[in-house]
Design a protein around this motif. Structure first.
Motif, PDB file in Angstrom:
ATOM      1  N   HIS A   1      33.971  67.188  32.816  1.00  0.00           N
ATOM      2  CA  HIS A   1      32.764  66.936  32.016  1.00  0.00           C
ATOM      3  C   HIS A   1      33.078  66.073  30.804  1.00  0.00           C
ATOM      4  CE1 HIS A   1      29.811  67.991  28.848  1.00  0.00           C
ATOM      5  NE2 HIS A   1      28.967  67.882  29.855  1.00  0.00           N
ATOM      6  N   THR A   2      34.215  66.330  30.171  1.00  0.00           N
ATOM      7  CA  THR A   2      34.612  65.511  29.018  1.00  0.00           C
ATOM      8  C   THR A   2      34.829  64.069  29.440  1.00  0.00           C
ATOM      9  OG1 THR A   2      35.669  67.453  28.029  1.00  0.00           O
ATOM     10  CG2 THR A   2      36.280  65.288  27.150  1.00  0.00           C
TER      11      THR A   2
ATOM     12  N   ALA B   1      30.032  58.168  30.606  1.00  0.00           N
ATOM     13  CA  ALA B   1      28.582  58.008  30.481  1.00  0.00           C
ATOM     14  C   ALA B   1      28.216  57.303  29.180  1.00  0.00           C
ATOM     15  CB  ALA B   1      27.893  59.371  30.545  1.00  0.00           C
ATOM     16  N   ALA B   2      28.964  57.552  28.115  1.00  0.00           N
ATOM     17  CA  ALA B   2      28.700  56.848  26.850  1.00  0.00           C
ATOM     18  C   ALA B   2      28.922  55.345  27.025  1.00  0.00           C
ATOM     19  CB  ALA B   2      29.601  57.408  25.754  1.00  0.00           C
ATOM     20  N   GLU B   3      29.981  54.983  27.741  1.00  0.00           N
ATOM     21  CA  GLU B   3      30.230  53.563  28.012  1.00  0.00           C
ATOM     22  C   GLU B   3      29.128  52.982  28.900  1.00  0.00           C
ATOM     23  OE1 GLU B   3      34.072  53.299  29.706  1.00  0.00           O
ATOM     24  OE2 GLU B   3      35.146  53.909  27.881  1.00  0.00           O
ATOM     25  N   LYS B   4      28.733  53.760  29.925  1.00  0.00           N
ATOM     26  CA  LYS B   4      27.662  53.290  30.800  1.00  0.00           C
ATOM     27  C   LYS B   4      26.356  53.132  30.033  1.00  0.00           C
ATOM     28  CE  LYS B   4      29.379  55.237  35.137  1.00  0.00           C
ATOM     29  NZ  LYS B   4      29.106  56.205  36.242  1.00  0.00           N
ATOM     30  N   LEU B   5      26.118  54.022  29.079  1.00  0.00           N
ATOM     31  CA  LEU B   5      24.888  53.936  28.290  1.00  0.00           C
ATOM     32  C   LEU B   5      24.854  52.646  27.490  1.00  0.00           C
ATOM     33  CD1 LEU B   5      22.298  55.346  27.369  1.00  0.00           C
ATOM     34  CD2 LEU B   5      23.620  56.406  25.538  1.00  0.00           C
ATOM     35  N   GLU B   6      25.960  52.315  26.844  1.00  0.00           N
ATOM     36  CA  GLU B   6      26.015  51.071  26.076  1.00  0.00           C
ATOM     37  C   GLU B   6      25.845  49.866  26.992  1.00  0.00           C
ATOM     38  OE1 GLU B   6      26.043  50.722  22.866  1.00  0.00           O
ATOM     39  OE2 GLU B   6      26.050  52.889  22.525  1.00  0.00           O
TER      40      GLU B   6
ATOM     41  N   GLU C   1      38.115  75.350  33.701  1.00  0.00           N
ATOM     42  CA  GLU C   1      38.744  74.386  32.789  1.00  0.00           C
ATOM     43  C   GLU C   1      38.744  72.988  33.383  1.00  0.00           C
ATOM     44  OE1 GLU C   1      42.548  76.079  32.115  1.00  0.00           O
ATOM     45  OE2 GLU C   1      41.877  77.397  30.467  1.00  0.00           O
ATOM     46  N   ALA C   2      38.914  72.894  34.716  1.00  0.00           N
ATOM     47  CA  ALA C   2      38.834  71.575  35.363  1.00  0.00           C
ATOM     48  C   ALA C   2      37.430  70.986  35.209  1.00  0.00           C
ATOM     49  CB  ALA C   2      39.201  71.703  36.841  1.00  0.00           C
ATOM     50  N   LYS C   3      36.413  71.851  35.328  1.00  0.00           N
ATOM     51  CA  LYS C   3      35.045  71.373  35.103  1.00  0.00           C
ATOM     52  C   LYS C   3      34.868  70.858  33.678  1.00  0.00           C
ATOM     53  CE  LYS C   3      32.648  74.333  38.448  1.00  0.00           C
ATOM     54  NZ  LYS C   3      31.635  75.418  38.600  1.00  0.00           N
TER      55      LYS C   3
END
Length: 443
Positions: free
Chosen positions: A109-110, A116-121, A103-105
């Motif tokens: 991951h969430t 990662a979505a912010e980094k992608l933008e 569950e910690a993973k």
């Protein structure tokens, strides 16, 4: 000479001989009594914590401990059951930790997915900005290259102009030198009448050469009168002839002065063109320096753009892999929860088995069958098995089918008393008869 030794003949290799292969022992298996299936299932769940020899020992000793009343169990049996309970608790704790880790993973991951979505933008915006900067730098390099080429062409033309002016000046200087030398050579002898009468042909040739030195701007009347005046000696010349000679000499001096002025103007032109060539050279050098600087800047911007593009590609690949990772982490959580649930069920079933009461049945077969026959419903088939051992008391087991009429007396486990000396056992058992004989009865 000593005789040569013969080589020893090697024995012929045997053909077609089969190679012996070591026999592999089959994997060990546990012999399990169906009455203790719950204990076997629990031990199977603890296989990561227990070795096979330990599990084999437990399967051999657990039945004796479970068939003994709690108050009558030996200290070894109590420690055995306590050790099994501790092992179950330890394994359950491990599986709970596995669930927490899984569950910690999922949570991590969430969080990483959102980050990662912010980094992608951000990486996409950076890549676009650096691409625009790179394109501006490339335009600057193109402009600088064009300016450098134009400045280089202008410098070539300026240097050609300098060369042309220098060549023209050299021609003019030589022309003046030749003109002055020719005038000095012809005019003075003709003016002083140095030619003898017999050399009149040479004198006429000299007069013609001298007349040829006059510029086109000289009056025709002078060029027509001067040959006649120069044929006479200075004493024989009249006023008009003397004036013609003087006027001719003056015109020649003026023409020499004009040639000198042309040379001075040509030298001035050379200086101007040299200055223009120096300026063109400076402009070409500046253009080349600007082009080189633009190229260096373009290389830097292109490298920055490549780094941004690589970062964007890396983050894009990371984001693209998130769905698969999410499914994998979710599967890990489900597998860990399922593993814990299976262990909990196995422990609960084992506890039911462990807490079942031990009841000693009646020692007579006839009384046992009579008790079973006294039930209100009909019994289709039955069988009785007599078991004896050195460590357990004598017990009678009765298997009855159908047994729905027994109601609450029937439990999920086989091999325990259902009341009135009647015990449930396996579907097939031996029926001891008088004289030590036995008979198999099937349901």
């Amino acid at each position: 000479m000593a005789p040569a030794k013969r080589a020893a003949q090697s024995p012929k290799a045997k053909v077609g001989r089969l190679v012996k292969v070591a026999k592999v022992a089959p994997a060990p298996t546990l012999q399990v009594d169906d009455r203790y299936a719950a204990a076997h299932e629990l031990l199977a769940e603890l296989s990561n914590e227990l070795s096979f020899s330990c599990m084999e020992m437990l399967m051999a000793t657990l039945p004796h401990a479970l068939e003994t009343e709690k108050a009558e169990r030996h200290s070894f049996q109590q420690s055995l059951l306590k050790g099994l309970a501790d092992t179950c608790h330890k394994e359950q704790s491990k599986r709970e930790v596995r669930i927490a880790d899984a569950e910690a993973k999922v949570a991590m991951h969430t969080s990483e997915k959102a980050s990662a979505a912010e980094k992608l933008e951000a990486s996409k915006a950076t890549e676009e900005a650096r691409r625009s900067t790179k394109e501006v730098s490339e335009s600057a390099v193109a402009s600088g290259s064009a300016a450098t080429e134009a400045a280089a062409a202008a410098l070539v033309e300026a240097r050609k102009a300098v060369g042309g002016a220098e060549a023209a000046t050299e021609r003019q200087v030589k022309e003046k030198e030749d003109f002055d030398a020719k005038v000095q050579e012809l005019l003075l002898p003709l003016k002083e009448g140095a030619w003898a009468k017999k050399d009149w042909r040479l004198r006429q040739k000299a007069i013609s050469q001298l007349i040829g030195l006059f510029p086109s701007s000289a009056p025709e009347s002078l060029t027509a009168a001067l040959p006649l005046a120069l044929k006479d000696t200075p004493d024989a010349r009249g006023p008009f002839s003397t004036k013609s000679v003087e006027m001719g000499e003056q015109i020649l001096k003026e023409h020499s002065g004009m040639l000198e002025e042309a040379i001075s103007a040509a030298k001035t032109l050379i200086t101007e063109r040299q200055e223009a060539a120096a300026k063109a050279e400076a402009v070409a050098a500046e253009a080349a320096a600007a082009r080189d600087a633009a190229q260096e800047e373009c290389i830097v911007k292109e490298n920055e753009w490549l780094e941004a593009q690589e970062a964007f590609t890396s983050v894009s690949a990371l984001v693209a892999g998130f769905p698969e990772e999410a499914r994998r982490f979710a599967a890990e959580v489900e597998e860990a929860k399922s593993s814990l649930q299976i262990l909990v069920i196995a422990v609960e079933n084992y506890k039911v088995l462990e807490n079942l009461p031990v009841v000693v049945p009646e020692p007579m077969v006839e009384d046992t069958m009579a008790a079973a026959a006294s039930e209100p419903a009909a019994v289709e088939a039955w069988q009785v098995e007599l078991q004896c051992s050195e460590t357990s008391r004598m017990r009678w087991f009765l298997s009855i089918r159908p047994c729905a009429h027994l109601g609450a007396k029937v439990a999920a486990r086989t091999g325990f008393c259902i009341g009135d000396g009647v015990w449930l056992c396996a579907p097939e058992a031996r029926l001891p008869l008088k004289g030590g004989r036995s008979k198999w009865a099937s349901m």
